[in-house]
Design a protein around this motif. Structure first.
Motif, PDB file in Angstrom:
ATOM      1  N   ARG A   1       0.828  -1.206   0.000  1.00  9.01           N
ATOM      2  CA  ARG A   1       0.000   0.000   0.000  1.00  9.01           C
ATOM      3  C   ARG A   1       0.862   1.256   0.000  1.00  9.01           C
ATOM      4  O   ARG A   1       1.794   1.394   0.779  1.00  9.01           O
ATOM      5  CB  ARG A   1      -0.932   0.000   1.217  1.00  9.01           C
ATOM      6  CG  ARG A   1      -1.962   1.115   1.198  1.00  9.01           C
ATOM      7  CD  ARG A   1      -3.012   0.919   2.282  1.00  9.01           C
ATOM      8  NE  ARG A   1      -4.006   1.968   2.294  1.00  9.01           N
ATOM      9  CZ  ARG A   1      -5.050   2.025   1.458  1.00  9.01           C
ATOM     10  NH1 ARG A   1      -5.214   1.052   0.583  1.00  9.01           N
ATOM     11  NH2 ARG A   1      -5.922   3.016   1.513  1.00  9.01           N
ATOM     12  N   HIS A   2       0.514   2.176  -0.892  1.00 12.00           N
ATOM     13  CA  HIS A   2       1.190   3.464  -0.984  1.00 12.00           C
ATOM     14  C   HIS A   2       0.421   4.501  -0.163  1.00 12.00           C
ATOM     15  O   HIS A   2      -0.783   4.361   0.048  1.00 12.00           O
ATOM     16  CB  HIS A   2       1.274   3.897  -2.455  1.00 12.00           C
ATOM     17  CG  HIS A   2       2.051   5.140  -2.689  1.00 12.00           C
ATOM     18  ND1 HIS A   2       1.473   6.350  -2.967  1.00 12.00           N
ATOM     19  CD2 HIS A   2       3.388   5.367  -2.670  1.00 12.00           C
ATOM     20  CE1 HIS A   2       2.409   7.270  -3.122  1.00 12.00           C
ATOM     21  NE2 HIS A   2       3.577   6.697  -2.949  1.00 12.00           N
ATOM     22  N   TRP A   3       1.121   5.545   0.304  1.00  6.53           N
ATOM     23  CA  TRP A   3       0.483   6.547   1.158  1.00  6.53           C
ATOM     24  C   TRP A   3      -0.706   7.232   0.472  1.00  6.53           C
ATOM     25  O   TRP A   3      -1.629   7.711   1.133  1.00  6.53           O
ATOM     26  CB  TRP A   3       1.498   7.600   1.591  1.00  6.53           C
ATOM     27  CG  TRP A   3       2.126   8.373   0.455  1.00  6.53           C
ATOM     28  CD1 TRP A   3       3.305   8.106  -0.164  1.00  6.53           C
ATOM     29  CD2 TRP A   3       1.595   9.537  -0.201  1.00  6.53           C
ATOM     30  NE1 TRP A   3       3.554   9.016  -1.166  1.00  6.53           N
ATOM     31  CE2 TRP A   3       2.522   9.916  -1.208  1.00  6.53           C
ATOM     32  CE3 TRP A   3       0.431  10.295  -0.043  1.00  6.53           C
ATOM     33  CZ2 TRP A   3       2.319  11.009  -2.046  1.00  6.53           C
ATOM     34  CZ3 TRP A   3       0.220  11.394  -0.889  1.00  6.53           C
ATOM     35  CH2 TRP A   3       1.161  11.738  -1.860  1.00  6.53           C
ATOM     36  N   SER A   4      -0.710   7.276  -0.853  1.00  4.83           N
ATOM     37  CA  SER A   4      -1.780   7.948  -1.593  1.00  4.83           C
ATOM     38  C   SER A   4      -3.061   7.119  -1.646  1.00  4.83           C
ATOM     39  O   SER A   4      -4.099   7.612  -2.076  1.00  4.83           O
ATOM     40  CB  SER A   4      -1.309   8.244  -3.018  1.00  4.83           C
ATOM     41  OG  SER A   4      -1.087   7.038  -3.722  1.00  4.83           O
ATOM     42  N   GLY A   5      -2.977   5.866  -1.215  1.00  2.56           N
ATOM     43  CA  GLY A   5      -4.130   4.975  -1.294  1.00  2.56           C
ATOM     44  C   GLY A   5      -4.046   4.010  -2.455  1.00  2.56           C
ATOM     45  O   GLY A   5      -4.837   3.070  -2.543  1.00  2.56           O
ATOM     46  N   THR A   6      -3.108   4.258  -3.377  1.00  2.00           N
ATOM     47  CA  THR A   6      -2.901   3.321  -4.477  1.00  2.00           C
ATOM     48  C   THR A   6      -2.046   2.159  -3.975  1.00  2.00           C
ATOM     49  O   THR A   6      -1.688   2.095  -2.805  1.00  2.00           O
ATOM     50  CB  THR A   6      -2.204   4.004  -5.664  1.00  2.00           C
ATOM     51  OG1 THR A   6      -0.916   4.470  -5.242  1.00  2.00           O
ATOM     52  CG2 THR A   6      -3.018   5.180  -6.161  1.00  2.00           C
ATOM     53  N   GLY A   7      -1.726   1.245  -4.838  1.00  2.00           N
ATOM     54  CA  GLY A   7      -0.928   0.089  -4.443  1.00  2.00           C
ATOM     55  C   GLY A   7       0.250  -0.120  -5.355  1.00  2.00           C
ATOM     56  O   GLY A   7       0.383   0.524  -6.386  1.00  2.00           O
ATOM     57  N   VAL A   8       1.126  -1.023  -4.962  1.00  4.65           N
ATOM     58  CA  VAL A   8       2.257  -1.433  -5.787  1.00  4.65           C
ATOM     59  C   VAL A   8       2.195  -2.946  -5.906  1.00  4.65           C
ATOM     60  O   VAL A   8       2.353  -3.661  -4.908  1.00  4.65           O
ATOM     61  CB  VAL A   8       3.594  -1.010  -5.187  1.00  4.65           C
ATOM     62  CG1 VAL A   8       4.746  -1.470  -6.088  1.00  4.65           C
ATOM     63  CG2 VAL A   8       3.658   0.494  -4.981  1.00  4.65           C
ATOM     64  N   LEU A   9       1.918  -3.442  -7.098  1.00  2.00           N
ATOM     65  CA  LEU A   9       1.915  -4.881  -7.329  1.00  2.00           C
ATOM     66  C   LEU A   9       3.347  -5.402  -7.307  1.00  2.00           C
ATOM     67  O   LEU A   9       4.251  -4.749  -7.850  1.00  2.00           O
ATOM     68  CB  LEU A   9       1.292  -5.206  -8.688  1.00  2.00           C
ATOM     69  CG  LEU A   9      -0.239  -5.139  -8.763  1.00  2.00           C
ATOM     70  CD1 LEU A   9      -0.701  -5.127 -10.210  1.00  2.00           C
ATOM     71  CD2 LEU A   9      -0.856  -6.324  -8.045  1.00  2.00           C
ATOM     72  N   TYR A  10       3.558  -6.552  -6.691  1.00  2.00           N
ATOM     73  CA  TYR A  10       4.914  -7.079  -6.644  1.00  2.00           C
ATOM     74  C   TYR A  10       4.941  -8.595  -6.706  1.00  2.00           C
ATOM     75  O   TYR A  10       3.988  -9.280  -6.307  1.00  2.00           O
ATOM     76  CB  TYR A  10       5.649  -6.614  -5.379  1.00  2.00           C
ATOM     77  CG  TYR A  10       5.100  -7.162  -4.080  1.00  2.00           C
ATOM     78  CD1 TYR A  10       5.517  -8.408  -3.590  1.00  2.00           C
ATOM     79  CD2 TYR A  10       4.158  -6.447  -3.339  1.00  2.00           C
ATOM     80  CE1 TYR A  10       5.015  -8.918  -2.402  1.00  2.00           C
ATOM     81  CE2 TYR A  10       3.649  -6.958  -2.161  1.00  2.00           C
ATOM     82  CZ  TYR A  10       4.082  -8.181  -1.693  1.00  2.00           C
ATOM     83  OH  TYR A  10       3.564  -8.690  -0.511  1.00  2.00           O
ATOM     84  N   LEU A  11       6.006  -9.093  -7.269  1.00  2.00           N
ATOM     85  CA  LEU A  11       6.362 -10.513  -7.240  1.00  2.00           C
ATOM     86  C   LEU A  11       7.850 -10.578  -6.939  1.00  2.00           C
ATOM     87  O   LEU A  11       8.658  -9.959  -7.629  1.00  2.00           O
ATOM     88  CB  LEU A  11       6.059 -11.185  -8.573  1.00  2.00           C
ATOM     89  CG  LEU A  11       6.424 -12.691  -8.705  1.00  2.00           C
ATOM     90  CD1 LEU A  11       5.533 -13.351  -9.761  1.00  2.00           C
ATOM     91  CD2 LEU A  11       7.887 -12.885  -9.112  1.00  2.00           C
ATOM     92  N   ILE A  12       8.224 -11.298  -5.887  1.00  2.00           N
ATOM     93  CA  ILE A  12       9.626 -11.458  -5.514  1.00  2.00           C
ATOM     94  C   ILE A  12       9.924 -12.936  -5.396  1.00  2.00           C
ATOM     95  O   ILE A  12       9.160 -13.691  -4.777  1.00  2.00           O
ATOM     96  CB  ILE A  12       9.922 -10.757  -4.160  1.00  2.00           C
ATOM     97  CG1 ILE A  12       9.690  -9.245  -4.291  1.00  2.00           C
ATOM     98  CG2 ILE A  12      11.352 -11.037  -3.711  1.00  2.00           C
ATOM     99  CD1 ILE A  12       9.835  -8.491  -2.975  1.00  2.00           C
ATOM    100  N   GLY A  13      11.009 -13.364  -6.030  1.00  2.00           N
ATOM    101  CA  GLY A  13      11.405 -14.766  -5.956  1.00  2.00           C
ATOM    102  C   GLY A  13      12.896 -14.892  -5.825  1.00  2.00           C
ATOM    103  O   GLY A  13      13.652 -14.117  -6.408  1.00  2.00           O
ATOM    104  N   PHE A  14      13.332 -15.893  -5.051  1.00  2.00           N
ATOM    105  CA  PHE A  14      14.765 -16.126  -4.881  1.00  2.00           C
ATOM    106  C   PHE A  14      14.988 -17.570  -4.454  1.00  2.00           C
ATOM    107  O   PHE A  14      14.102 -18.193  -3.852  1.00  2.00           O
ATOM    108  CB  PHE A  14      15.375 -15.170  -3.852  1.00  2.00           C
ATOM    109  CG  PHE A  14      14.649 -15.095  -2.538  1.00  2.00           C
ATOM    110  CD1 PHE A  14      14.886 -16.014  -1.528  1.00  2.00           C
ATOM    111  CD2 PHE A  14      13.700 -14.105  -2.319  1.00  2.00           C
ATOM    112  CE1 PHE A  14      14.210 -15.947  -0.328  1.00  2.00           C
ATOM    113  CE2 PHE A  14      13.008 -14.035  -1.117  1.00  2.00           C
ATOM    114  CZ  PHE A  14      13.283 -14.963  -0.115  1.00  2.00           C
ATOM    115  N   PRO A  15      16.160 -18.123  -4.782  1.00  2.00           N
ATOM    116  CA  PRO A  15      16.453 -19.509  -4.400  1.00  2.00           C
ATOM    117  C   PRO A  15      16.459 -19.657  -2.881  1.00  2.00           C
ATOM    118  O   PRO A  15      17.066 -18.842  -2.181  1.00  2.00           O
ATOM    119  CB  PRO A  15      17.857 -19.779  -4.977  1.00  2.00           C
ATOM    120  CG  PRO A  15      18.088 -18.666  -5.947  1.00  2.00           C
ATOM    121  CD  PRO A  15      17.266 -17.513  -5.516  1.00  2.00           C
ATOM    122  N   SER A  16      15.803 -20.661  -2.395  1.00  2.00           N
ATOM    123  CA  SER A  16      15.729 -20.868  -0.937  1.00  2.00           C
ATOM    124  C   SER A  16      17.060 -21.388  -0.412  1.00  2.00           C
ATOM    125  O   SER A  16      17.721 -22.201  -1.071  1.00  2.00           O
ATOM    126  CB  SER A  16      14.635 -21.869  -0.610  1.00  2.00           C
ATOM    127  OG  SER A  16      13.391 -21.428  -1.100  1.00  2.00           O
TER     128      SER A  16
END
Length: 260
Positions: free
Chosen positions: A245-260
């Motif tokens: 969530r952004h302070w303006s009320g909008t959002g930021v879509l995200y995908l994060i991946g990394f080797p475990s």
């Protein structure tokens, strides 16, 4: 917005004037930085980097740099560690990259060669990021970007500067045009062409509003991203998908991946 429409963005078209395209990307970089669009995902990115014991990022599809300078500043401020970033693109904006390199004291560097996000050269090692660009790609190409990171055992973070919500269209239509008119004289590096195509022949604001609208329709939802991850056959990877969530009320879509 549960569905995705491919549609087309002006900046993707080969016939679209390069000078206008660069002006639009400069505007987006200024807005993204000024509004701190990507600040909400910095803690997630910092945690992934720490997990990988990694301080170097390879930014793919960098365009004009987006909010990458601010992301770098926030990473250094909140982690207390030195971070470096290599900017890359299939069509490198070298002028913008030189500016960002100077602003960061050369912590941000770049490669002037074309880099295909679906086949990143092996010598470009580091945690990969894609800011504000993933929606440009078809599902098959987007899947290939993720698959290449997995193939080379590199972490990857996908970030889109919106939450794919209907009310965000109102911001693009009613707020962005006025913002562009206000901020253009303050965008650096200064260009007379940017003034011309904003105030005399307003292709930059018109193009930005069109592409901003289409971008929202083209963005992948978290459900789409999860389907891509499921098809990767990468059980050794940890994946995080959602909206910050952004302070303006909008959002930021995200995908994060990394080797475990």
């Amino acid at each position: 917005m549960r569905h995705r429409w491919q549609l087309f963005e002006l900046e993707d078209q080969t016939w679209f004037p390069h000078v206008v395209r660069q002006g639009m990307m400069d505007v987006l970089r200024f807005l993204i930085t000024g509004l701190g669009i990507y600040k909400p995902v910095v803690p997630l990115l910092r945690k992934a980097l720490r997990h990988q014991n990694q301080n170097h990022l390879v930014d793919l599809c960098s365009g004009a740099g987006g909010g990458i300078l601010q992301v770098w500043q926030e990473l250094e401020r909140t982690s207390g560690q030195r971070h470096t970033i290599t900017l890359t693109d299939k069509f490198p904006n070298v002028e913008a990259y030189r500016y960002l390199a100077a602003q960061s004291g050369q912590a941000l560097t770049y490669t002037p060669d074309a880099v295909d996000a679906t086949a990143v050269p092996e010598h470009l090692e580091g945690f990969r990021t894609v800011f504000s660009a993933f929606h440009h790609f078809s599902p098959a190409t987007a899947q290939a970007i993720l698959a290449d990171a997995v193939r080379q055992n590199q972490g990857i973070g996908i970030f889109e500067g919106a939450g794919k919500k209907w009310y965000e269209l109102l911001l693009v239509w009613l707020v962005f045009p006025w913002l562009i008119l206000l901020i253009t004289p303050f965008i650096r590096p200064f260009k007379w062409s940017r003034l011309f195509f904003t105030y005399l022949l307003p292709l930059i604001p018109l193009g930005t509003v069109w592409d901003g609208t289409v971008s929202l329709f083209r963005m992948y939802t978290p459900q789409h991203l999860q389907q891509m991850v499921n098809q990767l056959n990468a059980p050794h990877y940890t994946w995080q998908i959602g909206r910050a969530r952004h302070w303006s009320g909008t959002g930021v879509l995200y995908l994060i991946g990394f080797p475990s």
